[in-house]
Design an enzyme around this catalytic site. Structure first.
Site, PDB file in Angstrom:
ATOM      1  CE1 TYR A 127      63.923  71.503   2.964  1.00 52.69           C
ATOM      2  CE2 TYR A 127      62.286  73.250   3.092  1.00 52.69           C
ATOM      3  CZ  TYR A 127      63.596  72.844   2.904  1.00 52.69           C
ATOM      4  OH  TYR A 127      64.575  73.775   2.676  1.00 52.69           O
ATOM      5  CB  SER A 159      63.425  76.186   5.580  1.00 52.68           C
ATOM      6  OG  SER A 159      62.264  76.403   4.824  1.00 52.68           O
TER       7      SER A 159
HETATM    8  N1  LIG Z   1      67.052  76.578  -2.321  1.00 47.89           N
HETATM    9  C1  LIG Z   1      66.287  77.240  -1.470  1.00 47.89           C
HETATM   10  O1  LIG Z   1      65.457  78.096  -1.816  1.00 47.89           O
HETATM   11  C2  LIG Z   1      66.415  76.939   0.006  1.00 47.89           C
HETATM   12  C3  LIG Z   1      65.594  77.641   0.894  1.00 47.89           C
HETATM   13  C4  LIG Z   1      65.686  77.366   2.237  1.00 47.89           C
HETATM   14  C5  LIG Z   1      66.603  76.438   2.689  1.00 47.89           C
HETATM   15  N2  LIG Z   1      67.397  75.767   1.815  1.00 47.89           N
HETATM   16  C6  LIG Z   1      68.321  74.782   2.391  1.00 47.89           C
HETATM   17  O2  LIG Z   1      69.660  75.096   2.051  1.00 47.89           O
HETATM   18  C7  LIG Z   1      70.430  73.895   2.052  1.00 47.89           C
HETATM   19  C8  LIG Z   1      71.184  73.769   0.734  1.00 47.89           C
HETATM   20  O3  LIG Z   1      70.239  73.796  -0.302  1.00 47.89           O
HETATM   21  P1  LIG Z   1      70.633  73.980  -1.838  1.00 47.89           P
HETATM   22  O4  LIG Z   1      69.508  74.662  -2.500  1.00 47.89           O
HETATM   23  O5  LIG Z   1      72.012  74.539  -1.922  1.00 47.89           O
HETATM   24  O6  LIG Z   1      70.583  72.454  -2.284  1.00 47.89           O
HETATM   25  P2  LIG Z   1      71.652  71.576  -3.094  1.00 47.89           P
HETATM   26  O7  LIG Z   1      70.910  70.337  -3.481  1.00 47.89           O
HETATM   27  O8  LIG Z   1      72.323  72.393  -4.138  1.00 47.89           O
HETATM   28  O9  LIG Z   1      72.739  71.235  -1.975  1.00 47.89           O
HETATM   29  C9  LIG Z   1      72.590  70.182  -1.068  1.00 47.89           C
HETATM   30  C10 LIG Z   1      73.851  69.333  -1.126  1.00 47.89           C
HETATM   31  O10 LIG Z   1      73.730  68.281  -0.166  1.00 47.89           O
HETATM   32  C11 LIG Z   1      74.314  67.118  -0.744  1.00 47.89           C
HETATM   33  N3  LIG Z   1      73.782  65.931  -0.063  1.00 47.89           N
HETATM   34  C12 LIG Z   1      72.563  65.368  -0.214  1.00 47.89           C
HETATM   35  N4  LIG Z   1      72.457  64.289   0.581  1.00 47.89           N
HETATM   36  C13 LIG Z   1      73.631  64.178   1.258  1.00 47.89           C
HETATM   37  C14 LIG Z   1      74.121  63.270   2.234  1.00 47.89           C
HETATM   38  N5  LIG Z   1      73.380  62.261   2.703  1.00 47.89           N
HETATM   39  N6  LIG Z   1      75.379  63.446   2.693  1.00 47.89           N
HETATM   40  C15 LIG Z   1      76.156  64.464   2.231  1.00 47.89           C
HETATM   41  N7  LIG Z   1      75.733  65.357   1.318  1.00 47.89           N
HETATM   42  C16 LIG Z   1      74.480  65.219   0.835  1.00 47.89           C
HETATM   43  C17 LIG Z   1      73.932  67.173  -2.204  1.00 47.89           C
HETATM   44  O11 LIG Z   1      74.780  66.364  -2.996  1.00 47.89           O
HETATM   45  C18 LIG Z   1      74.083  68.671  -2.503  1.00 47.89           C
HETATM   46  O12 LIG Z   1      75.383  68.973  -2.978  1.00 47.89           O
HETATM   47  C19 LIG Z   1      69.447  72.764   2.300  1.00 47.89           C
HETATM   48  O13 LIG Z   1      69.415  72.465   3.686  1.00 47.89           O
HETATM   49  C20 LIG Z   1      68.127  73.369   1.896  1.00 47.89           C
HETATM   50  O14 LIG Z   1      67.057  72.732   2.519  1.00 47.89           O
HETATM   51  C21 LIG Z   1      67.325  75.997   0.465  1.00 47.89           C
END
Ligand SMILES: NC(=O)c1ccc[n+]([C@@H]2O[C@H](COP(=O)([O-])OP(=O)(O)OC[C@H]3O[C@@H](n4cnc5c(N)ncnc54)[C@H](O)[C@@H]3O)[C@@H](O)[C@H]2O)c1
Length: 257
Positions: free
Chosen positions: A154, A141
């Site tokens: 985070y 991130s």
């Molecule tokens: N959305 C953004 O702007 C952004 C920016 C930087 C990084 N990220 C990172 O990208 C990744 C995905 O983010 P996203 O926005 O797609 O989020 P999201 O919530 O759509 O996806 C995360 C998934 O992880 C699953 N999950 C949660 N806990 C779990 C566990 N213990 N075991 C198995 N699965 C589990 C959830 O059910 C979900 O489907 C994350 O690491 C997030 O931190 C997102």
């Protein structure tokens, strides 16, 4: 999104998720388009479940040579409500300071983002080792580079993910397994909305306006804009690339004033 893009390229996709609903919908969407996908219920913080998934996937297809550590996200329990601590804030109702960060909340964010990445990699890289090839992709991130205000847990967890990516890339350098990460900038997904959209007015928050002002391209990114880098890092086009954390951020991490 990443799963669908890889499936469209002919990759058989195992969707490991603790929540069935979204993963099953994704499985159905991929299958409908002629791709191959299967949902496996899994908590990435439970090594035994990861091991079972690995064995089931290996038996169904073959041991995977790609792993995307996508489970992660933020939780308000690991964040403060203000950027700066002012004298008098401690004990003020509705102000959550550093001293109010609760142990369980902080730990759950740290564990999901960092330990989930470590444990899943440990479970799946063994198969790659036997195949003599593999590509691991972690999700870091912007907060890993310079910590973003408020999101204390985070930021710490994602810094650990970036650091671990580079450590493991070196450790695995003689095995044929490459380890890289992407560091997405700001994509207006569900997890970002609680800090960027005012729930009462639906308007951008002051924080959101600051983020956009600090993004040279002046806009949020879209999940689709991650895909080119993801496919590149997972493919042989990146055969000599390991230990990198690629920002996909509209210039955010390069900009000062
Ligand atoms: N959305 C953004 O702007 C952004 C920016 C930087 C990084 N990220 C990172 O990208 C990744 C995905 O983010 P996203 O926005 O797609 O989020 P999201 O919530 O759509 O996806 C995360 C998934 O992880 C699953 N999950 C949660 N806990 C779990 C566990 N213990 N075991 C198995 N699965 C589990 C959830 O059910 C979900 O489907 C994350 O690491 C997030 O931190 C997102």
């Amino acid at each position: 999104m990443m799963a669908e893009a890889l499936a469209a390229l002919g990759v058989k996709v195992a969707l490991l998720d603790i929540h069935a609903e979204k993963a099953e919908a994704r499985e159905a969407a991929i299958t409908e388009r002629g791709g191959v996908a299967r949902f496996f219920p899994c908590d990435v913080l439970r090594p035994a479940e990861l091991q079972t998934c690995f064995e089931e996937i290996a038996a169904l297809w073959e041991p995977p040579d790609i792993l995307i550590n996508g489970a992660g996200g933020n939780d308000p329990r690991g964040s403060t409500s203000r950027e700066f601590l002012e004298p008098g804030d401690v004990g003020t109702p509705d102000v959550k300071t550093f001293f109010d960060l609760d142990y369980e909340g902080f730990r759950s964010v740290f564990d999901l983002n960092f330990l989930g990445t470590f444990l899943a990699t440990r479970a799946f890289a063994r198969g790659m080792l036997h195949r003599g090839r593999g590509a691991v992709l972690n999700i870091s991130s912007m907060s890993a580079l310079t910590p973003l205000t408020q999101v204390a847990a985070y930021s710490a967890a994602k810094a650990a993910v970036s650091n671990f990516t580079r450590w493991l890339a070196v450790h695995f350098a003689h095995t044929g397994i490459r380890v890289n990460a992407i560091a997405p900038g700001f994509l207006l997904t569900e997890q970002l909305k609680f800090l960027h959209i005012d729930p009462h007015t639906g308007e951008l928050t002051a924080r959101a306006r600051k983020v956009l002002a600090h993004t040279p391209m002046g806009r949020y990114g879209t999940p689709e804009e991650l895909l080119g880098t993801v496919i590149w890092l997972l493919s042989d086009a990146a055969a000599f690339v390991t230990g990198v954390v690629v920002p996909i951020d509209g210039g955010f991490s390069s900009y000062t004033i």
